[in-house]
Design an enzyme around this catalytic site. Structure first.
Site, PDB file in Angstrom:
ATOM      1  CB  CYS A 113     -30.868 -11.109  54.361  1.00  0.00           C
ATOM      2  SG  CYS A 113     -31.388 -10.512  52.725  1.00  0.00           S
ATOM      3  CG  HIS A 217     -34.669 -13.747  54.987  1.00  0.00           C
ATOM      4  ND1 HIS A 217     -34.690 -12.887  56.064  1.00  0.00           N
ATOM      5  CD2 HIS A 217     -34.314 -13.001  53.907  1.00  0.00           C
ATOM      6  CE1 HIS A 217     -34.365 -11.665  55.658  1.00  0.00           C
ATOM      7  NE2 HIS A 217     -34.137 -11.708  54.353  1.00  0.00           N
ATOM      8  CD  GLU A 219     -35.321 -14.868  58.934  1.00  0.00           C
ATOM      9  OE1 GLU A 219     -35.678 -13.875  58.265  1.00  0.00           O
ATOM     10  OE2 GLU A 219     -34.244 -15.469  58.735  1.00  0.00           O
TER      11      GLU A 219
END
Length: 245
Positions: A113, A217, A219
């Site tokens: 990001c 994102h 994660e």
């Protein structure tokens, strides 16, 4: 031995609810957990004097730039426009110095990001200060109030890359950014693009693809699509190679 991965921390200037109005350095737990899950040893690297990066870089095998504030337009020759959000020149300067120091090694660096955006700027690219300034129609790239652990739009992979190998031609991702890549740095190639044309993934053109990143994102998406773990595993694979070279 597990490769040592430096995760660059963000900084709260006034963390009212958690740190009693004192400054604090932090990394979201998602990043720490996934680096550990894929076989890396995570370290948190605080924003100190930018000159310190020359001493930090030899200590780690790979680097991870995380999400957060926007990137200052001063760094790519523009003045701030009205819709630009929060920025941090302190963080920008530290991370750009770090990227330039890592570039002199064979060590890998992954940008997520904001990290994806600042990596592009450090290598000579530019950004849209806000995606609403694009001439082309734009999807909703800041998905709030939708839960950020859920996907919100598709990205496409139409050329050979590790992303295409992992996800195929099309995959749903989440989206939490107001800025985006305007001009891609000359030594990067786009390997993933949203359906409205925003660059969502890139890798460097060098043989080992030392620098790579995604705009979403991953994660946060592991509960929805475990394949996102492979983005971080790629960092571990490259860091292991760099450590043994």
């Amino acid at each position: 031995m597990k490769p040592k991965i430096a995760i660059i921390a963000n900084q709260y200037e006034f963390a009212e609810k958690v740190f009693h109005n004192h400054p604090a350095s932090y990394v979201p737990q998602f990043y720490i957990d996934v680096i550990n899950q894929v076989g890396g040893l995570p370290y948190l690297l605080p924003l100190t004097n930018p000159d310190d990066v020359a001493d930090y870089v030899p200590s780690f095998d790979g680097f991870l730039l995380t999400g957060g504030q926007g990137v200052s337009p001063f760094l790519y020759g523009e003045a701030p426009l009205p819709k630009m959000g929060m920025t941090s020149l302190k963080r920008d300067t530290f991370e750009i110095n770090l990227i330039q120091a890592v570039q002199l090694t064979n060590k890998p660096l992954l940008g997520i990001c904001r990290g994806f955006q600042v990596l592009n700027v450090a290598l000579g690219g530019t950004l849209y200060q806000d995606l609403s300034y694009r001439e082309a129609p734009t999807l909703k790239h800041m998905q709030i109030p939708t839960d950020d652990t859920q996907p919100s739009h598709y990205v496409l992979q139409d050329k050979p890359s590790f992303l295409k190998h992992v996800f195929g031609d099309k995959v749903l991702v989440n989206s939490l950014h107001s800025q985006g890549i305007k001009q891609l740095a000359a030594n990067l190639e786009a390997i993933s693009v949203s359906t409205d044309g925003v660059i969502e993934g890139f890798q460097s053109l060098d043989a080992q693809h030392q620098f790579f990143g995604v705009e979403w994102h991953p994660e946060m998406l592991l509960g929805y699509d475990q394949r996102n773990q492979e983005i971080f595993r790629q960092l571990i694979i490259q860091a292991t190679k760099a450590a043994s070279a």
